[in-house]
Design a protein around this motif. Sequence first.
Motif, mmCIF file in Angstrom:
data_model
loop_
_atom_site.group_PDB
_atom_site.id
_atom_site.type_symbol
_atom_site.label_atom_id
_atom_site.label_comp_id
_atom_site.label_asym_id
_atom_site.label_seq_id
_atom_site.Cartn_x
_atom_site.Cartn_y
_atom_site.Cartn_z
ATOM 1 N N GLU A 1 -17.272 -35.178 4.794
ATOM 2 C CA GLU A 1 -16.472 -34.758 5.949
ATOM 3 C C GLU A 1 -15.176 -35.548 6.028
ATOM 4 O O GLU A 1 -14.106 -34.992 6.295
ATOM 5 N N GLN B 135 -12.714 -34.318 3.435
ATOM 6 C CA GLN B 135 -12.111 -33.041 3.817
ATOM 7 C C GLN B 135 -11.054 -33.220 4.899
ATOM 8 O O GLN B 135 -10.058 -32.487 4.940
ATOM 9 N N GLN B 136 -11.223 -34.204 5.755
ATOM 10 C CA GLN B 136 -10.194 -34.507 6.744
ATOM 11 C C GLN B 136 -8.918 -34.979 6.061
ATOM 12 O O GLN B 136 -7.805 -34.641 6.483
ATOM 13 N N ILE C 252 -8.044 -34.137 2.978
ATOM 14 C CA ILE C 252 -7.493 -32.945 2.334
ATOM 15 C C ILE C 252 -6.720 -32.099 3.350
ATOM 16 O O ILE C 252 -5.619 -31.608 3.056
ATOM 17 N N GLU C 253 -7.273 -31.973 4.546
ATOM 18 C CA GLU C 253 -6.579 -31.210 5.583
ATOM 19 C C GLU C 253 -5.263 -31.877 5.950
ATOM 20 O O GLU C 253 -4.238 -31.202 6.143
ATOM 21 N N GLU D 116 -3.990 -29.178 2.199
ATOM 22 C CA GLU D 116 -4.586 -28.527 1.034
ATOM 23 C C GLU D 116 -5.966 -27.922 1.310
ATOM 24 O O GLU D 116 -6.726 -27.670 0.368
ATOM 25 N N MET D 117 -6.276 -27.680 2.570
ATOM 26 C CA MET D 117 -7.589 -27.101 2.845
ATOM 27 C C MET D 117 -7.711 -25.683 2.286
ATOM 28 O O MET D 117 -8.770 -25.294 1.783
ATOM 29 N N ARG D 118 -6.644 -24.895 2.371
ATOM 30 C CA ARG D 118 -6.722 -23.529 1.839
ATOM 31 C C ARG D 118 -6.966 -23.546 0.326
ATOM 32 O O ARG D 118 -7.870 -22.836 -0.156
ATOM 33 N N PHE E 135 -8.407 -25.853 -1.330
ATOM 34 C CA PHE E 135 -9.766 -26.355 -1.537
ATOM 35 C C PHE E 135 -10.799 -25.260 -1.277
ATOM 36 O O PHE E 135 -11.759 -25.097 -2.042
ATOM 37 N N HIS E 136 -10.616 -24.484 -0.210
ATOM 38 C CA HIS E 136 -11.555 -23.394 0.072
ATOM 39 C C HIS E 136 -11.523 -22.335 -1.038
ATOM 40 O O HIS E 136 -12.559 -21.774 -1.400
ATOM 41 N N GLN F 237 -13.545 -23.743 -3.810
ATOM 42 C CA GLN F 237 -14.972 -23.655 -3.509
ATOM 43 C C GLN F 237 -15.531 -22.256 -3.780
ATOM 44 O O GLN F 237 -16.710 -22.106 -4.098
ATOM 45 N N LEU G 197 -15.556 -31.536 -4.244
ATOM 46 C CA LEU G 197 -14.436 -32.407 -3.880
ATOM 47 C C LEU G 197 -13.939 -33.185 -5.099
ATOM 48 O O LEU G 197 -12.729 -33.288 -5.333
#
Length: 218
Positions: free
Chosen positions: A147, A150-151, A153-154, A158-160, A162-163, A166, A180
């Motif tokens: 978690e 991912q924070q 990354i956000e 770059e969350m998009r 990363f998704h 995934q 990750l």
Amino acid sequence: MDELRRFGLALVAWAAGGAGAGAAATVARELAGCGVRMVVLVEGSSDQVALEALATRYGRDLDAEGVAVVPLGGAMSIGRFLDVCGPPGLGLPLAGLCDIGEERHFRRHLERVGLGSGLTRAGLETLGFHVCVADLEDELIRALGAEGVQQVIEAQGEMRPFHTFQGQPAQRERPVEHQLRRFMGTHSGRKALYAQALVAHLDPGRVPRPLERLLAHV
């Protein structure tokens, strides 16, 4: 460019061999006498970035301290670097960081140049060489938790991506920690980017042991 950075570049060119190795060796020898206290050999640039970022968090300036952090460009180069800056070459104090999969290469070449015999993991650490399980990215992910990573990354926007990563067929069923770790290696420069960002977000009590012990040694 300061002298310590020039020294590191000269070491890399000397270890690489080829037509420029002789000139690089001359430069490295000259600069070694200008305040180089220790050479820290790490596998790649992301390891260098992480160590220097952690040093900065602790209020240390490794350049000013005469500590040259030199990326090998891959663990298989450790033998050549030990030849140029270890006992067969410049004879400088050494330390280092490697992945667990490359530990045997480090151990074998350290023994070859006379820096130990029958080295165990504890013996490597006494010399100042520390081992990451499985690698530094894995150590940092475990330290921060999925978690927390991912924070970060956000925060990097770059969350998009990363998704999207995934959702690739090869990644869908893998644990998020594995996703990750693989995501950080998908683009050139991303490992170094996240090495610095993850170290910046570490809780002081959760610094990965190999990184913390290495910095304490130097």
